[in-house]
Design an enzyme around this catalytic site. Structure first.
Site, short mmCIF file in Angstrom:
data_model
loop_
_atom_site.label_atom_id
_atom_site.label_comp_id
_atom_site.label_asym_id
_atom_site.label_seq_id
_atom_site.Cartn_x
_atom_site.Cartn_y
_atom_site.Cartn_z
CG HIS A 126 0.12 34.71 -9.13
ND1 HIS A 126 -0.97 35.55 -9.03
CD2 HIS A 126 1.20 35.51 -9.22
CE1 HIS A 126 -0.56 36.79 -9.06
NE2 HIS A 126 0.76 36.81 -9.17
CG ASP A 155 -1.27 42.69 -0.93
OD1 ASP A 155 -0.07 43.00 -0.92
OD2 ASP A 155 -1.93 42.57 -1.97
NE ARG A 163 5.14 46.81 -2.36
CZ ARG A 163 4.76 45.71 -3.01
NH1 ARG A 163 3.65 45.08 -2.70
NH2 ARG A 163 5.49 45.24 -3.99
CB SER A 208 2.30 41.66 -2.34
OG SER A 208 1.19 42.00 -3.12
CE LYS A 250 -2.19 39.88 -3.74
NZ LYS A 250 -1.96 41.08 -4.55
N1 URA Z 1 1.34 41.59 -7.82
C1 URA Z 1 0.93 41.64 -6.55
O1 URA Z 1 -0.12 41.12 -6.20
N2 URA Z 1 1.72 42.27 -5.66
C2 URA Z 1 2.89 42.84 -5.98
O2 URA Z 1 3.55 43.36 -5.12
C3 URA Z 1 3.30 42.78 -7.33
C4 URA Z 1 2.50 42.15 -8.23
#
Ligand code: URA
Length: 431
Positions: A87, A166, A173, A188, A192
């Site tokens: 990621h 999320d 947010r 967050s 995932k």
């Molecule tokens: N990417 C995400 O998935 N969440 C965040 O809070 C920031 C970047």
């Protein structure tokens, strides 16, 4: 759901006053928010209290677990090979996923790369691959499993079932000035990735003008928080801290980045893209228990093994490997105003310029232009001569040139002296 177990206002007050939240409070507030019992304005206040007062490792771990529990978890245990995922926290010209997934698959590790679309100045992996005629981003869970078994690499859209809490929280947010809280970013991303079910994870945490984290201290803290969360959840996790002060490679924009990725898979391509792809592949293979010599990883790029995987991966999702990539209708070249050395080329300026050309979207519903973007003809440190091309801007809609040129022209500096002290591509490794 036990709606009466807590009152949201008590939890907001507790965090406002700097108290550690209990697991029961966290489980309740995430569950109650997902089910619309806790209101947006209450969650917004709690997010702001978290941004201001922070959360400790235990709280962040509970917060992440509660977000995972809000949705489904994928499970790759039935596969005949181990899984590893990467990621990136997002950057300009960051096309690394494209050559990386097939490269790692060469070494018999399955790569379930569930990705998103771009919003703002950073491009999304799915937008890039959609420049390939026929390629399909949305796959069912069964199709993902089949492709992982048959090809070993899949890059596709993350399903809506993973960590739905999320999605709701992130949207909130975004409009309440609370995106930047490190505990919230870390939970967050990791909710995932953990729900996705990979057994090894490599995080590419970007630092610099084109990244979420502009300074190294914050990037380090984010990286360590995510690594700790991964380990707590039983995922073999490491992070590389990498430079995003200047774009990666020589292209920014969807089809342009696919073209450059194919060059890398043909054994060519810019050195920084090759080096980062190989470094991340090495980490993924180590994490998946298939430690492989760096030279063998490099060889898989130059001898066609990774290219064979790429073609199989693209074809499995309906993509036509032999169709020409889209090219924008109009081009504009920015030339060097004087001779010297390129001392900086700002990732943010190039990213915003490319976005203004139509490579990115301002709203979720917008279409991106496949051919739009920027080709770079020089990188920081290069010697340049007055009048030589520095960048070529591409768009289908030339009315976009004026604003794109304006920001691109502010995004570089030329010095008389040889440039020293440029940041390393890989700044550190966090475990
Ligand atoms: N990417 C995400 O998935 N969440 C965040 O809070 C920031 C970047």
């Amino acid at each position: 759901m036990t709606a009466q177990q807590f009152d949201a206002v008590d939890i907001i007050r507790a965090k406002r006053d700097g108290r550690e939240l209990t697991q029961a409070e966290i489980d309740w507030v995430i569950n109650a928010y997902t089910h619309d019992y806790v209101a947006d304005y209450q969650m917004a206040a709690l997010n702001m209290a978290i941004l201001l007062n922070g959360m400790n490792r235990t709280e962040i771990s509970h917060w992440t677990a509660a977000m995972i529990a809000s949705g489904e978890r994928m499970n790759f245990d039935a596969l005949s090979r181990p899984t590893a995922d990467k990621h990136s926290t997002g950057g300009v010209g960051d096309k690394i996923t494209l050559p990386l997934a097939p490269l790692v698959a060469v070494f018999d590790v399955a790569v379930p790369q569930l990705s998103g679309r771009g919003l703002g100045h950073t491009g999304g992996t799915l937008d890039k691959l959609e420049a390939i005629a026929g390629w399909r981003a949305a796959l069912s869970n069964e199709e993902i499993m089949d492709q992982l078994e048959n090809v070993a690499a899949v890059i596709c859209q993350a399903g809506s079932g993973l960590a739905p809490a999320d999605r709701k929280l992130y949207a909130l947010r975004d409009v309440t000035g609370t995106v930047e809280a490190i505990p919230l970013i870390a939970s967050s991303i990791m909710s995932k990735k953990i729900a996705e079910g990979t057994s090894a994870l490599v995080l590419d945490v970007k630092v610099g003008s084109g990244a979420f984290m502009k300074n190294e201290e914050n990037a380090r803290q984010l990286a360590q928080t995510m690594v700790d969360l991964g380990k707590d959840a039983g995922v073999n996790t490491v992070a590389l801290l990498t430079d995003m002060s200047t774009p990666l490679g020589l292209t920014v924009g969807n089809a342009l980045e696919v073209r450059e990725s194919i060059e890398v898979l043909q054994g060519g391509g810019p050195q920084d893209v090759v080096d980062l792809t190989v470094a991340l592949a090495h980490e993924m293979l180590v994490g998946a228990g298939r430690a492989t010599d760096i030279d063998d990883i490099r060889a898989a790029l130059s001898d066609g093994r990774a290219m064979d995987k790429w073609r199989a991966m693209i074809a499995a999702q309906g993509g036509d490997n032999d169709a020409p990539l889209p090219v924008a209708k109009e081009q504009h070249v920015i030339t060097a105003p004087r001779s010297g050395y390129l001392s900086s080329l700002d990732a943010m300026a190039v990213g915003v310029s490319s976005w203004r050309l139509g490579a990115g979207r301002a709203r979720k519903e917008d279409q991106v232009q496949a051919g739009a973007g920027i080709e770079l003809h020089a990188k920081p440190g290069d010697k340049i001569t007055e009048g030589q091309p520095l960048m070529t801007l591409h768009t289908d809609t030339p009315e976009r040139f004026e604003r794109a040129i304006a920001i691109a022209q502010e995004g570089f500096d030329i010095s008389d002296d040889v440039v020293t002290g440029l940041p390393d591509l890989v700044i550190d490794r966090i475990v």
